[in-house]
Design a protein around this motif. Sequence first.
Motif, PDB file in Angstrom:
ATOM      1  N   GLY A  14      -4.839 -14.026  -3.386  1.00 25.18           N
ATOM      2  CA  GLY A  14      -6.270 -13.995  -3.656  1.00 25.18           C
ATOM      3  C   GLY A  14      -6.624 -15.028  -4.706  1.00 25.18           C
ATOM      4  O   GLY A  14      -5.780 -15.369  -5.549  1.00 25.18           O
ATOM      5  N   GLY A  15      -7.838 -15.511  -4.675  1.00 25.30           N
ATOM      6  CA  GLY A  15      -8.216 -16.575  -5.594  1.00 25.30           C
ATOM      7  C   GLY A  15      -9.389 -16.270  -6.501  1.00 25.30           C
ATOM      8  O   GLY A  15      -9.761 -17.109  -7.331  1.00 25.30           O
ATOM      9  N   ASP A  16      -9.986 -15.069  -6.384  1.00 29.97           N
ATOM     10  CA  ASP A  16     -11.170 -14.766  -7.182  1.00 29.97           C
ATOM     11  C   ASP A  16     -10.828 -14.249  -8.574  1.00 29.97           C
ATOM     12  O   ASP A  16     -11.602 -14.426  -9.518  1.00 29.97           O
ATOM     13  CB  ASP A  16     -12.044 -13.741  -6.462  1.00 29.97           C
ATOM     14  CG  ASP A  16     -12.674 -14.319  -5.205  1.00 29.97           C
ATOM     15  OD1 ASP A  16     -12.880 -15.554  -5.167  1.00 29.97           O
ATOM     16  OD2 ASP A  16     -12.937 -13.556  -4.260  1.00 29.97           O
ATOM     17  N   ALA A  64       0.850  -1.187   0.000  1.00 28.95           N
ATOM     18  CA  ALA A  64       0.000   0.000   0.000  1.00 28.95           C
ATOM     19  C   ALA A  64       0.885   1.236   0.000  1.00 28.95           C
ATOM     20  O   ALA A  64       1.989   1.210   0.534  1.00 28.95           O
ATOM     21  CB  ALA A  64      -0.917   0.000   1.227  1.00 28.95           C
ATOM     22  N   PRO A  65       0.399   2.331  -0.592  1.00 26.09           N
ATOM     23  CA  PRO A  65       1.192   3.556  -0.597  1.00 26.09           C
ATOM     24  C   PRO A  65       1.414   4.084   0.818  1.00 26.09           C
ATOM     25  O   PRO A  65       0.531   4.032   1.659  1.00 26.09           O
ATOM     26  CB  PRO A  65       0.330   4.528  -1.411  1.00 26.09           C
ATOM     27  CG  PRO A  65      -0.612   3.663  -2.185  1.00 26.09           C
ATOM     28  CD  PRO A  65      -0.864   2.468  -1.323  1.00 26.09           C
ATOM     29  N   GLU A  79     -15.658  -5.551  -0.979  1.00 30.53           N
ATOM     30  CA  GLU A  79     -16.824  -6.120  -1.650  1.00 30.53           C
ATOM     31  C   GLU A  79     -16.821  -7.645  -1.578  1.00 30.53           C
ATOM     32  O   GLU A  79     -17.609  -8.304  -2.260  1.00 30.53           O
ATOM     33  CB  GLU A  79     -16.848  -5.676  -3.114  1.00 30.53           C
ATOM     34  CG  GLU A  79     -16.833  -4.171  -3.306  1.00 30.53           C
ATOM     35  CD  GLU A  79     -16.737  -3.783  -4.768  1.00 30.53           C
ATOM     36  OE1 GLU A  79     -17.552  -4.298  -5.566  1.00 30.53           O
ATOM     37  OE2 GLU A  79     -15.845  -2.986  -5.118  1.00 30.53           O
ATOM     38  N   GLY A  80     -15.910  -8.202  -0.792  1.00 31.22           N
ATOM     39  CA  GLY A  80     -15.835  -9.643  -0.635  1.00 31.22           C
ATOM     40  C   GLY A  80     -15.118 -10.347  -1.771  1.00 31.22           C
ATOM     41  O   GLY A  80     -15.273 -11.562  -1.941  1.00 31.22           O
ATOM     42  N   ILE A  81     -14.340  -9.615  -2.542  1.00 34.78           N
ATOM     43  CA  ILE A  81     -13.607 -10.186  -3.682  1.00 34.78           C
ATOM     44  C   ILE A  81     -12.119 -10.226  -3.345  1.00 34.78           C
ATOM     45  O   ILE A  81     -11.517  -9.188  -3.046  1.00 34.78           O
ATOM     46  CB  ILE A  81     -13.827  -9.351  -4.961  1.00 34.78           C
ATOM     47  CG1 ILE A  81     -15.316  -9.331  -5.318  1.00 34.78           C
ATOM     48  CG2 ILE A  81     -12.989  -9.899  -6.118  1.00 34.78           C
ATOM     49  CD1 ILE A  81     -15.663  -8.328  -6.399  1.00 34.78           C
ATOM     50  N   ALA A  91      -6.358  -1.116  -5.562  1.00 35.76           N
ATOM     51  CA  ALA A  91      -7.607  -1.621  -6.147  1.00 35.76           C
ATOM     52  C   ALA A  91      -8.030  -2.916  -5.462  1.00 35.76           C
ATOM     53  O   ALA A  91      -9.229  -3.148  -5.220  1.00 35.76           O
ATOM     54  CB  ALA A  91      -7.434  -1.839  -7.642  1.00 35.76           C
ATOM     55  N   ALA A  92      -7.056  -3.777  -5.149  1.00 29.76           N
ATOM     56  CA  ALA A  92      -7.371  -5.032  -4.455  1.00 29.76           C
ATOM     57  C   ALA A  92      -7.958  -4.759  -3.076  1.00 29.76           C
ATOM     58  O   ALA A  92      -8.854  -5.490  -2.616  1.00 29.76           O
ATOM     59  CB  ALA A  92      -6.115  -5.891  -4.350  1.00 29.76           C
ATOM     60  N   GLU A  93      -7.461  -3.710  -2.408  1.00 26.28           N
ATOM     61  CA  GLU A  93      -8.038  -3.333  -1.111  1.00 26.28           C
ATOM     62  C   GLU A  93      -9.498  -2.934  -1.275  1.00 26.28           C
ATOM     63  O   GLU A  93     -10.360  -3.300  -0.461  1.00 26.28           O
ATOM     64  CB  GLU A  93      -7.238  -2.171  -0.513  1.00 26.28           C
ATOM     65  CG  GLU A  93      -5.810  -2.502  -0.127  1.00 26.28           C
ATOM     66  CD  GLU A  93      -5.719  -3.276   1.170  1.00 26.28           C
ATOM     67  OE1 GLU A  93      -6.763  -3.496   1.818  1.00 26.28           O
ATOM     68  OE2 GLU A  93      -4.595  -3.660   1.545  1.00 26.28           O
TER      69      GLU A  93
END
Length: 318
Positions: free
Chosen positions: A196-198, A5-6, A221-223, A214-216
Motif C-alpha cells: 500500500g502507498g497511502d 487475515a485471521p 474507504e479507498g485507503i 485494519a488495512a482491510e
Amino acid sequence: MATAAPTAAGFQDCRNIWVSTLEQLAEADPRIVAVVNDSVGSSKLNSFQKKFPDRVVNVGIAEQVMVGVGAGLANGGRIPFVSAASCFITGRALEQVKADIAYANFNVKLVGQSSGVAYGELGATHHSIEDFAWLRPLANLTVIVPADAWETAEAVKWAAAHDGPVFLRLSRMPVPDLQIPNRSFRPGKAETVRQGGDLTIIACGTTVHLAAAAAERLATEGIAARVLNFSTINPLDEEALHAASATGAIVTVEEASVRGGLGGAVAEFTAAHKPVPVERVGFPGFLPTGSVDWLFREYGLSPEGIEAAALRALGRRG
C-alpha cells in the motif's frame, strides 16, 4: 498483493511451537539446555524435561540467579535457553541481562514468556509492557517478537544457530497464522504483510494480524495501507523505515508501552531522517486490572482502533 487475515482454524499458542522446535533442536545438538525459574509448566517445558531430564536447570524463583546460571553455561560451551515470564526476566533480572549477558556478549537465548498483557487480570506487576524500552539500548542483544507459529519456530531455530545474545518475546495468547506466500525469516528485516502507498502500519507480535484487519477496513474507504511485520525490534530495519516514511504517514502498533518501544524507536528514526506524522498505538503506562480482550479494546489495539489511528495520521499529513 500479499495479505494476512485471521483464520479460525489457524489460532495457535506459540509457546507450544517454541518448545516443540526446541526439542527438535536439542535432539540434534546436545549443547542445548533450558534454564527456568520454577516455570517449567508456564514455559511449556514439561515434555522437554521428560525427554532431557539432565538438561533442565530449575533455580527456583530466583531470576537473577537464573540469568547468571545461563551466562555460566554459555561460558562453558552450552547453548542455554533461559525461559521465564517476560515481566520477571526483564524486570527483576535486568542488571544481569545487561552485565552478564549483553556486556559479556555471551551466547544466551533469553525467552520472555507470557509477554505484554497476557496475564490480564493479574495486573501491572505481571504485565510486561516496558521490556522493549529496557532492552533496546543493549545494542548487541537481538530482540525478536514473533507474530505467529511459523515465525516462532523460525526464530527459535535462528536463535539456536546464532552466536550471540538473543531475546525472544513470546505470548500465551493464541494468534492466527499469517497467510503470506513465500515467507522467509530474516532477522533485522521487516516482512511485508500487505502492500500500500497511502500510509504504513508497522506492527509486531500479537498485533500484526490486527493491523492487517485494519488495512482491510481502510481499503473499503479507498485507503491503501502498507502493513509491515517488524518482528525484530533490535536492530530495526532502517531501509523499511525509509520506505515507510515515503508513504507520508505511519502508525505503529505494539502490545507494549509506547514510551521507548517500537513506536518510540520509529519516532526516533523519522525525527532524525524524514519527519512524518507517527501515531503510536499501545499502552501509555501502568494499566488497570482487566481481561486481555478489554485491555486491547480500551487502548485501541483492535482493527477499529488501528483504523482510527490511521485516519488521525492521514489527517496530520501535510
